[in-house]
Design a protein around this motif. Structure first.
Motif, short mmCIF file in Angstrom:
data_model
loop_
_atom_site.label_atom_id
_atom_site.label_comp_id
_atom_site.label_asym_id
_atom_site.label_seq_id
_atom_site.Cartn_x
_atom_site.Cartn_y
_atom_site.Cartn_z
N ILE A 20 0.85 -1.18 0.00
CA ILE A 20 0.00 0.00 0.00
C ILE A 20 0.89 1.23 0.00
CG2 ILE A 20 -1.98 -1.10 1.11
CD1 ILE A 20 -1.11 0.15 3.77
N THR A 21 0.39 2.31 -0.60
CA THR A 21 1.15 3.55 -0.70
C THR A 21 0.40 4.66 0.00
OG1 THR A 21 2.06 2.87 -2.84
CG2 THR A 21 2.19 5.21 -2.29
N PRO B 282 5.09 8.22 6.44
CA PRO B 282 6.01 7.12 6.76
C PRO B 282 5.41 6.15 7.77
CG PRO B 282 6.74 9.17 7.78
CD PRO B 282 5.59 9.53 6.89
N ASP B 283 5.97 4.95 7.83
CA ASP B 283 5.34 3.92 8.66
C ASP B 283 5.37 4.23 10.15
OD1 ASP B 283 8.04 3.52 9.09
OD2 ASP B 283 8.07 1.43 8.41
N ASN B 284 6.33 5.06 10.60
CA ASN B 284 6.42 5.38 12.03
C ASN B 284 5.66 6.65 12.41
OD1 ASN B 284 8.10 7.22 10.81
ND2 ASN B 284 9.81 6.96 12.24
N PHE B 285 4.94 7.23 11.46
CA PHE B 285 4.21 8.48 11.71
C PHE B 285 2.92 8.16 12.46
CE2 PHE B 285 1.49 12.10 10.54
CZ PHE B 285 2.34 13.16 10.82
N ARG C 194 -4.25 6.22 19.31
CA ARG C 194 -3.59 6.77 18.14
C ARG C 194 -2.79 5.67 17.44
NH1 ARG C 194 -2.28 12.44 21.29
NH2 ARG C 194 -4.41 13.24 21.05
N TYR C 195 -2.69 5.78 16.13
CA TYR C 195 -2.07 4.72 15.35
C TYR C 195 -0.95 5.27 14.47
CZ TYR C 195 -6.41 2.24 16.47
OH TYR C 195 -7.46 1.65 17.13
N SER C 196 0.04 4.42 14.22
CA SER C 196 1.06 4.72 13.22
C SER C 196 0.61 4.10 11.89
CB SER C 196 2.41 4.12 13.63
OG SER C 196 2.35 2.70 13.53
N PHE C 197 1.30 4.48 10.83
CA PHE C 197 0.95 3.89 9.54
C PHE C 197 1.46 2.46 9.42
CE2 PHE C 197 -0.51 8.06 8.94
CZ PHE C 197 -1.45 7.99 7.92
N VAL D 77 1.73 -7.15 4.44
CA VAL D 77 1.51 -5.95 3.64
C VAL D 77 2.58 -4.92 4.01
CG1 VAL D 77 -0.04 -4.04 3.12
CG2 VAL D 77 -0.97 -6.34 3.45
N SER D 78 3.30 -4.46 3.00
CA SER D 78 4.33 -3.44 3.19
C SER D 78 3.75 -2.07 2.85
CB SER D 78 5.54 -3.72 2.30
OG SER D 78 6.12 -4.97 2.62
N LEU D 79 4.42 -1.04 3.36
CA LEU D 79 3.96 0.32 3.13
C LEU D 79 5.04 1.10 2.39
CD1 LEU D 79 1.98 2.58 5.49
CD2 LEU D 79 4.12 3.45 4.54
N ALA D 80 4.65 1.75 1.30
CA ALA D 80 5.54 2.65 0.57
C ALA D 80 5.10 4.08 0.80
CB ALA D 80 5.52 2.32 -0.93
N THR D 81 6.04 4.97 1.04
CA THR D 81 5.72 6.37 1.32
C THR D 81 6.05 7.24 0.11
OG1 THR D 81 6.26 6.04 3.67
CG2 THR D 81 6.16 8.31 2.87
N THR D 82 5.08 8.02 -0.32
CA THR D 82 5.31 8.94 -1.43
C THR D 82 6.20 10.09 -0.94
OG1 THR D 82 3.13 8.44 -2.35
CG2 THR D 82 4.20 10.47 -3.11
#
Length: 281
Positions: free
Chosen positions: A161-162, A166-169, A204-207, A222-227
């Motif tokens: 998913i994009t 960022p994943d730690n935000f 509250r949640y991180s990405f 599922v991996s996360l890509a950050t634009t």
């Protein structure tokens, strides 16, 4: 009698669902006859109108006692800031001579004075316009909607998913269902219950949490890509946004990345991110 704008949407429909059992008359304002047929019935009377028609809107406001105000989102192929400011000002103009005793305004975390910052600047203006009516005004600022992730279910099935984050935000997030309940509570509560409140989910949640929730639903990692920030505007254009809308949404996203507003004591809902994403199946 209650008046609910955006009654066919995720938040407005939950306002009505929460208020309906009490039996008081509700005018459900929607933008099409098709939407009207979906909510009409019992103590709920659906009214299809264009919120840019201030006279027609005022005529409905004059039939009610309290109103839930939601500024409808503009088509992203247009200049969304300009179009949403038009509807905000039309709704505010319709409040004149309405004799309403209380307003509840749906707004957003991070609402601020400015120009062209998407919902952050448009909804700040909406708040100010409502308060300027002289009618006691309760403002509910909402966290990031879980429904922003609904479109990611199919990409999640591919394992990626994009997002713009960022994943730690870590970001306050919320279900529109909880927003509807919170709005209904203030709408039916004391006239003296006014001012700004913040509404978010139970935590509250991180990405990274978002990716994990999708992993649980699709049964694979599922991996996360950050634009990258310098490609945000381009990414909105690829989704079909107009140049003006892409700039506005980019500025809004950047403002969030630079430091979301984190109130110490928000009104917390009950629905978790995991429950919302699980329900997408």
């Amino acid at each position: 009698m209650y008046i609910v704008l955006g009654a066919g949407g995720n938040v407005g429909s939950r306002v009505i669902e929460t208020l309906r059992p009490a039996g008081e008359k509700i005018f459900a304002l929607v933008h099409s006859e098709q939407k009207a047929s979906a909510v009409d019935g019992g103590n709920v009377e659906a009214v299809a109108l264009d919120v840019l028609d201030s006279a027609a809107l005022r005529a409905v406001f004059q039939r009610g006692r309290r109103a839930f105000l939601l500024n409808p989102p503009a088509d992203p192929t247009t200049d969304t800031n300009a179009e949403e400011l038009k509807t905000a000002r039309s709704i505010a103009a319709a409040l004149k001579d309405s004799d309403l005793e209380k307003l509840v305004v749906q707004s957003t975390y991070g609402a601020r004075q400015g120009d062209g910052i998407g919902d952050l600047s448009v909804l700040y203006e909406f708040e100010r316009l409502a308060e300027a009516s002289g009618i006691p005004t309760a403002i509910n600022r909402a966290a990031y909607y879980y429904t922003n992730f609904d479109m990611l279910l199919e990409p999640a099935r591919t394992g990626l998913i994009t997002t713009a984050f960022p994943d730690n935000f870590v970001l306050p997030m919320v279900s529109p269902a909880d927003l509807g309940k919170a709005a209904a509570a203030r709408l039916s509560g004391p006239v003296s219950n006014v001012g700004i409140e913040y509404v978010e989910g139970p935590q509250r949640y991180s990405f990274a949490d978002v990716a994990a929730a999708f992993s649980a639903v699709v049964g694979r990692s599922v991996s996360l890509a950050t634009t990258p920030r310098d490609r945000l505007e381009e990414s909105f254009r690829k989704l079909g946004f107009s140049p003006a809308a892409a700039r506005s949404y980019t500025r809004m996203t950047e403002a969030t990345l630079d430091g979301p507003e984190l109130p110490r004591e928000p009104n917390r809902g009950e629905i978790t991110l995991e429950d919302h994403i699980a329900a997408l199946r």
